[in-house]
Design a protein around this motif. Structure first.
Motif, PDB file in Angstrom:
ATOM      1  N   HIS A 278     -27.757 -54.198   8.795  1.00 19.52           N
ATOM      2  CA  HIS A 278     -26.664 -55.175   8.781  1.00 19.52           C
ATOM      3  C   HIS A 278     -25.394 -54.487   9.286  1.00 19.52           C
ATOM      4  CE1 HIS A 278     -23.348 -57.395   6.519  1.00 19.52           C
ATOM      5  NE2 HIS A 278     -23.752 -58.198   7.487  1.00 19.52           N
ATOM      6  N   GLY A 279     -24.856 -54.976  10.407  1.00 20.81           N
ATOM      7  CA  GLY A 279     -23.637 -54.379  10.940  1.00 20.81           C
ATOM      8  C   GLY A 279     -23.318 -54.908  12.324  1.00 20.81           C
ATOM      9  N   ASP A 280     -22.181 -54.470  12.854  1.00 27.11           N
ATOM     10  CA  ASP A 280     -21.712 -54.898  14.175  1.00 27.11           C
ATOM     11  C   ASP A 280     -22.204 -53.900  15.225  1.00 27.11           C
ATOM     12  OD1 ASP A 280     -20.422 -55.764  16.412  1.00 27.11           O
ATOM     13  OD2 ASP A 280     -18.379 -55.469  15.646  1.00 27.11           O
ATOM     14  N   ALA A 281     -23.112 -54.347  16.094  1.00 26.86           N
ATOM     15  CA  ALA A 281     -23.701 -53.453  17.105  1.00 26.86           C
ATOM     16  C   ALA A 281     -22.672 -52.992  18.131  1.00 26.86           C
ATOM     17  CB  ALA A 281     -24.869 -54.157  17.798  1.00 26.86           C
ATOM     18  N   ALA A 282     -21.524 -53.670  18.195  1.00 26.49           N
ATOM     19  CA  ALA A 282     -20.476 -53.258  19.138  1.00 26.49           C
ATOM     20  C   ALA A 282     -19.617 -52.132  18.560  1.00 26.49           C
ATOM     21  CB  ALA A 282     -19.602 -54.454  19.499  1.00 26.49           C
ATOM     22  N   ASN A 283     -19.936 -51.698  17.323  1.00 29.65           N
ATOM     23  CA  ASN A 283     -19.190 -50.632  16.669  1.00 29.65           C
ATOM     24  C   ASN A 283     -19.744 -49.270  17.105  1.00 29.65           C
ATOM     25  OD1 ASN A 283     -18.477 -48.600  14.747  1.00 29.65           O
ATOM     26  ND2 ASN A 283     -17.853 -50.207  13.310  1.00 29.65           N
ATOM     27  N   HIS A 284     -18.930 -48.504  17.770  1.00 34.81           N
ATOM     28  CA  HIS A 284     -19.331 -47.198  18.320  1.00 34.81           C
ATOM     29  C   HIS A 284     -19.918 -46.280  17.244  1.00 34.81           C
ATOM     30  CE1 HIS A 284     -17.951 -42.986  18.663  1.00 34.81           C
ATOM     31  NE2 HIS A 284     -18.355 -43.057  19.921  1.00 34.81           N
ATOM     32  N   ASP A 285     -19.231 -46.214  16.087  1.00 36.86           N
ATOM     33  CA  ASP A 285     -19.673 -45.301  15.017  1.00 36.86           C
ATOM     34  C   ASP A 285     -21.034 -45.712  14.464  1.00 36.86           C
ATOM     35  OD1 ASP A 285     -17.364 -43.826  15.275  1.00 36.86           O
ATOM     36  OD2 ASP A 285     -16.261 -45.028  13.803  1.00 36.86           O
ATOM     37  N   LEU A 286     -21.247 -47.016  14.315  1.00 37.85           N
ATOM     38  CA  LEU A 286     -22.531 -47.497  13.781  1.00 37.85           C
ATOM     39  C   LEU A 286     -23.676 -47.153  14.732  1.00 37.85           C
ATOM     40  CD1 LEU A 286     -24.117 -49.074  11.621  1.00 37.85           C
ATOM     41  CD2 LEU A 286     -23.667 -51.162  12.921  1.00 37.85           C
ATOM     42  N   LEU A 287     -23.452 -47.338  16.033  1.00 37.61           N
ATOM     43  CA  LEU A 287     -24.494 -47.016  17.011  1.00 37.61           C
ATOM     44  C   LEU A 287     -24.835 -45.525  16.963  1.00 37.61           C
ATOM     45  CD1 LEU A 287     -23.423 -49.152  20.126  1.00 37.61           C
ATOM     46  CD2 LEU A 287     -25.443 -49.496  18.710  1.00 37.61           C
ATOM     47  N   MET A 288     -23.813 -44.673  16.800  1.00 35.39           N
ATOM     48  CA  MET A 288     -24.056 -43.226  16.709  1.00 35.39           C
ATOM     49  C   MET A 288     -24.819 -42.904  15.419  1.00 35.39           C
ATOM     50  SD  MET A 288     -22.812 -42.034  19.490  1.00 35.39           S
ATOM     51  CE  MET A 288     -22.645 -40.271  19.296  1.00 35.39           C
ATOM     52  N   GLU A 289     -24.392 -43.536  14.338  1.00 37.55           N
ATOM     53  CA  GLU A 289     -25.018 -43.315  13.022  1.00 37.55           C
ATOM     54  C   GLU A 289     -26.497 -43.713  13.026  1.00 37.55           C
ATOM     55  OE1 GLU A 289     -24.247 -45.262   8.735  1.00 37.55           O
ATOM     56  OE2 GLU A 289     -22.421 -44.750   9.825  1.00 37.55           O
ATOM     57  N   GLU A 290     -26.808 -44.799  13.773  1.00 41.52           N
ATOM     58  CA  GLU A 290     -28.189 -45.300  13.803  1.00 41.52           C
ATOM     59  C   GLU A 290     -29.025 -44.643  14.898  1.00 41.52           C
ATOM     60  OE1 GLU A 290     -29.485 -46.900  11.469  1.00 41.52           O
ATOM     61  OE2 GLU A 290     -27.595 -47.277  10.422  1.00 41.52           O
ATOM     62  N   GLY A 291     -28.493 -43.595  15.488  1.00 44.06           N
ATOM     63  CA  GLY A 291     -29.290 -42.755  16.382  1.00 44.06           C
ATOM     64  C   GLY A 291     -29.481 -43.301  17.783  1.00 44.06           C
ATOM     65  N   ILE A 292     -28.401 -43.801  18.393  1.00 43.66           N
ATOM     66  CA  ILE A 292     -28.522 -44.333  19.761  1.00 43.66           C
ATOM     67  C   ILE A 292     -29.012 -43.257  20.731  1.00 43.66           C
ATOM     68  CG2 ILE A 292     -26.065 -43.931  20.294  1.00 43.66           C
ATOM     69  CD1 ILE A 292     -26.191 -46.410  22.107  1.00 43.66           C
ATOM     70  N   HIS A 293     -28.596 -41.991  20.505  1.00 42.71           N
ATOM     71  CA  HIS A 293     -28.990 -40.912  21.422  1.00 42.71           C
ATOM     72  C   HIS A 293     -30.472 -40.544  21.288  1.00 42.71           C
ATOM     73  CE1 HIS A 293     -27.391 -39.307  17.654  1.00 42.71           C
ATOM     74  NE2 HIS A 293     -28.316 -38.360  17.764  1.00 42.71           N
ATOM     75  N   GLU A 294     -31.121 -40.998  20.212  1.00 39.50           N
ATOM     76  CA  GLU A 294     -32.565 -40.739  20.018  1.00 39.50           C
ATOM     77  C   GLU A 294     -33.427 -41.885  20.543  1.00 39.50           C
ATOM     78  OE1 GLU A 294     -33.076 -40.089  15.876  1.00 39.50           O
ATOM     79  OE2 GLU A 294     -31.820 -38.281  15.842  1.00 39.50           O
ATOM     80  N   ALA A 295     -32.794 -43.011  20.869  1.00 40.96           N
ATOM     81  CA  ALA A 295     -33.562 -44.192  21.311  1.00 40.96           C
ATOM     82  C   ALA A 295     -34.058 -43.995  22.743  1.00 40.96           C
ATOM     83  CB  ALA A 295     -32.699 -45.447  21.222  1.00 40.96           C
ATOM     84  N   ASP A 296     -35.288 -44.442  22.988  1.00 44.95           N
ATOM     85  CA  ASP A 296     -35.817 -44.447  24.358  1.00 44.95           C
ATOM     86  C   ASP A 296     -35.285 -45.639  25.139  1.00 44.95           C
ATOM     87  OD1 ASP A 296     -37.555 -42.208  23.946  1.00 44.95           O
ATOM     88  OD2 ASP A 296     -38.859 -43.535  22.793  1.00 44.95           O
ATOM     89  N   ALA A 297     -34.925 -46.712  24.406  1.00 46.01           N
ATOM     90  CA  ALA A 297     -34.418 -47.922  25.068  1.00 46.01           C
ATOM     91  C   ALA A 297     -33.420 -48.621  24.167  1.00 46.01           C
ATOM     92  CB  ALA A 297     -35.572 -48.873  25.400  1.00 46.01           C
ATOM     93  N   LEU A 298     -32.364 -49.166  24.791  1.00 45.11           N
ATOM     94  CA  LEU A 298     -31.429 -50.035  24.073  1.00 45.11           C
ATOM     95  C   LEU A 298     -31.459 -51.405  24.732  1.00 45.11           C
ATOM     96  CD1 LEU A 298     -28.132 -49.624  22.412  1.00 45.11           C
ATOM     97  CD2 LEU A 298     -28.101 -51.124  24.405  1.00 45.11           C
ATOM     98  N   ILE A 299     -31.622 -52.435  23.897  1.00 46.49           N
ATOM     99  CA  ILE A 299     -31.667 -53.815  24.385  1.00 46.49           C
ATOM    100  C   ILE A 299     -30.490 -54.565  23.772  1.00 46.49           C
ATOM    101  CG2 ILE A 299     -33.168 -55.803  24.780  1.00 46.49           C
ATOM    102  CD1 ILE A 299     -34.484 -53.121  25.515  1.00 46.49           C
ATOM    103  N   ALA A 300     -29.543 -55.001  24.600  1.00 48.24           N
ATOM    104  CA  ALA A 300     -28.341 -55.696  24.118  1.00 48.24           C
ATOM    105  C   ALA A 300     -28.551 -57.201  24.208  1.00 48.24           C
ATOM    106  CB  ALA A 300     -27.127 -55.268  24.938  1.00 48.24           C
ATOM    107  N   LEU A 301     -28.684 -57.856  23.047  1.00 47.05           N
ATOM    108  CA  LEU A 301     -29.068 -59.278  23.009  1.00 47.05           C
ATOM    109  C   LEU A 301     -28.134 -60.127  22.162  1.00 47.05           C
ATOM    110  CD1 LEU A 301     -32.952 -58.917  22.430  1.00 47.05           C
ATOM    111  CD2 LEU A 301     -31.775 -59.338  24.590  1.00 47.05           C
ATOM    112  N   THR A 302     -26.863 -59.727  22.047  1.00 52.13           N
ATOM    113  CA  THR A 302     -25.943 -60.580  21.272  1.00 52.13           C
ATOM    114  C   THR A 302     -25.653 -61.858  22.061  1.00 52.13           C
ATOM    115  OG1 THR A 302     -23.852 -59.757  22.189  1.00 52.13           O
ATOM    116  CG2 THR A 302     -24.856 -58.448  20.422  1.00 52.13           C
ATOM    117  N   GLY A 303     -24.940 -62.773  21.444  1.00 53.94           N
ATOM    118  CA  GLY A 303     -24.639 -64.047  22.100  1.00 53.94           C
ATOM    119  C   GLY A 303     -23.528 -63.972  23.130  1.00 53.94           C
ATOM    120  N   MET A 304     -22.907 -62.788  23.273  1.00 54.62           N
ATOM    121  CA  MET A 304     -21.777 -62.652  24.207  1.00 54.62           C
ATOM    122  C   MET A 304     -22.124 -61.695  25.333  1.00 54.62           C
ATOM    123  SD  MET A 304     -18.413 -62.589  21.788  1.00 54.62           S
ATOM    124  CE  MET A 304     -17.341 -62.478  23.221  1.00 54.62           C
TER     125      MET A 304
END
Length: 451
Positions: A278-304
């Motif tokens: 639960h959180g705002d995916a546009a938040n830089h700190d949250l993405l870092m905390e959830e391991g964006i640099h470890e992801a093989d793929a990022l899929i951006a699917l918000t409504g905007m």
């Protein structure tokens, strides 16, 4: 062919534009008079203000004599009811846009009871498109023909690619794999290339081949470690749900970030194997905390669209290998193309392509050949069509080198029984063949590519 479209939203407007440009007789129904005035000013169509589920409005639109009614208004219930009424009034075929996963799960029953010719789910269609790209991460777009046996992929020639500086004839000789480069975009120019065409870095190639041959080709290019295992999805809407289901089934790890707490709880129930944050995916700190640099793929699917573009660019800075962004607005998608985001997906475009395939397949002008599927490539400037040869005619059993094919048209692939043929001049067409044609012209029937 007379077509009535109910709903001037994103999908309805794109369909109306495409169909009117191809000289179909189009009537558009919508309750917003202002939007309809704008459509009339830009397009050669007839508009009616009113509720598409009103019998009087449908009669005014001459639905009883329509070849096809496409209902893509804001709600599933309105679409299904509109199609039921249209069928009762005498429309020959009906298509409803159905987005709710609960309705779509029982769509076979609904299609039968509502006499629907076709039901389209934009979010599921977009999710399928993203899943195909993640299974082939070297590509930026994957379309399928011949019931999935043949794939047409979009692939960019990188600076360090072994392809740069080679002519297509040299590529085919060097790799000895059954592939065909059927379209290339270089800057703003688009080519249907021949064997003398020399590839340059930055070229956007469209390659057609069987699935295994494509895998062999990318392996030969050195793309060995591109497999996607960990996927971070930003935005937990319907596209996310359909996509996560597919990815979990093939063993990928899926983490979803969603801002709405209630939707997070729903996703936890629906997708117990996924990790839901639960959180705002546009938040830089949250993405870092959830391991964006470890992801093989990022899929951006918000409504905007804008949020998706920013998240995709941030993922690129973090070194994520595969990035997909949902961008529905065509003008924004074109702007983003040069920013290095791997893949742009639009639920609107995917749905319009699916419906256009149906429309072309029922166009009565194609008597000896059926259109099975249609895909628009490179912003609609190139089309790939799959035809099925139904009966003997002037172009069957004739060596392809003897067929006078117009410039900017190419026979890319032939499916015969269980065989996939990347054709040369000695091959020929037979009754029952599936044939993929790539063209820069608008064509309704196979013979349109012949001089």
């Amino acid at each position: 062919m007379k077509i009535v479209i109910i709903g001037d939203g994103k999908v309805g407007h794109k369909l109306t534009t495409q169909l009117s440009e191809e000289n179909y007789d189009v009537v558009l129904i919508d309750q917003n008079e202002g939007k309809l005035k704008e459509a009339v000013n830009k397009l050669d169509i007839f508009c009616i203000t009113g509720n598409g589920a009103d019998v009087d409005v449908q009669r005014q639109a001459d639905v009883p004599h329509a070849d096809l009614v496409i209902a893509c208004a804001s709600t599933d219930e309105l679409n299904m009811l509109s199609c039921l009424l249209a069928k009762r009034l005498g429309a020959r075929h009906t298509i409803a846009r159905v987005r709710n996963p609960i309705y779509y799960r029982q769509i076979d029953l609904l299609k039968e009871d509502l006499h629907l010719s076709m039901a389209v789910n934009p979010e599921r269609t977009a999710a399928n498109e993203i899943a195909r790209v993640l299974l082939f991460p070297e590509t930026s777009k994957v379309e399928t023909f011949m019931k999935g046996r043949v794939e047409l992929v979009e692939f960019i020639v990188r600076e360090d690619s072994a392809l740069a500086g080679l002519s297509l004839a040299e590529v085919y000789r060097k790799f000895q794999i059954k592939i065909l480069v059927c379209a290339v975009k270089r800057g703003q120019k688009i080519y249907i290339p021949d064997g003398e065409f020399i590839l340059e870095k930055g070229d956007k190639m469209h390659i057609v081949a069987a699935h295994q041959d494509l895998k062999s080709f990318f392996r030969a290019l050195g793309h060995r470690n591109a497999k996607v295992k960990k996927v971070l999805i930003c935005g937990g809407g319907h596209v996310c749900f359909y996509l996560a289901m597919q990815l979990l089934q093939v063993g990928m790890q899926v983490k979803i970030i969603e801002q709405n707490m209630k939707r997070c709880e729903e996703l936890c129930e629906l997708l117990p194997k996924a990790t839901v944050i639960h959180g705002d995916a546009a938040n830089h700190d949250l993405l870092m905390e959830e391991g964006i640099h470890e992801a093989d793929a990022l899929i951006a699917l918000t409504g905007m669209d804008e949020e998706n573009i920013i998240m995709a660019l941030f993922a690129k800075l973090q070194g994520v290998n595969k990035i997909v962004a949902k961008v529905n607005e065509d003008s924004r998608a074109q702007m983003v193309e040069g920013l290095g985001i791997d893949s742009i997906v639009s639920a609107k475009s995917a749905t319009a392509d699916a419906i256009m395939s149906y429309v072309r397949a029922r166009n009565e002008s194609a008597s000896n050949v059926n259109v099975e599927s249609v895909y628009q490539l490179l912003g609609g400037k190139v089309e790939a069509l799959e035809f099925i040869i139904k009966c003997e005619c002037s172009f069957t059993n004739v060596p392809l080198r003897e067929l006078r094919i117009k410039k900017n048209n190419l026979i890319a692939c032939i499916g015969r029984k269980r065989r996939i043929i990347i054709p040369n001049g000695e091959d020929h067409l037979e009754v029952g063949d599936s044939v993929v044609v790539v063209t820069m012209d608008h064509i309704d029937k196979f013979s349109d590519i012949l001089e």
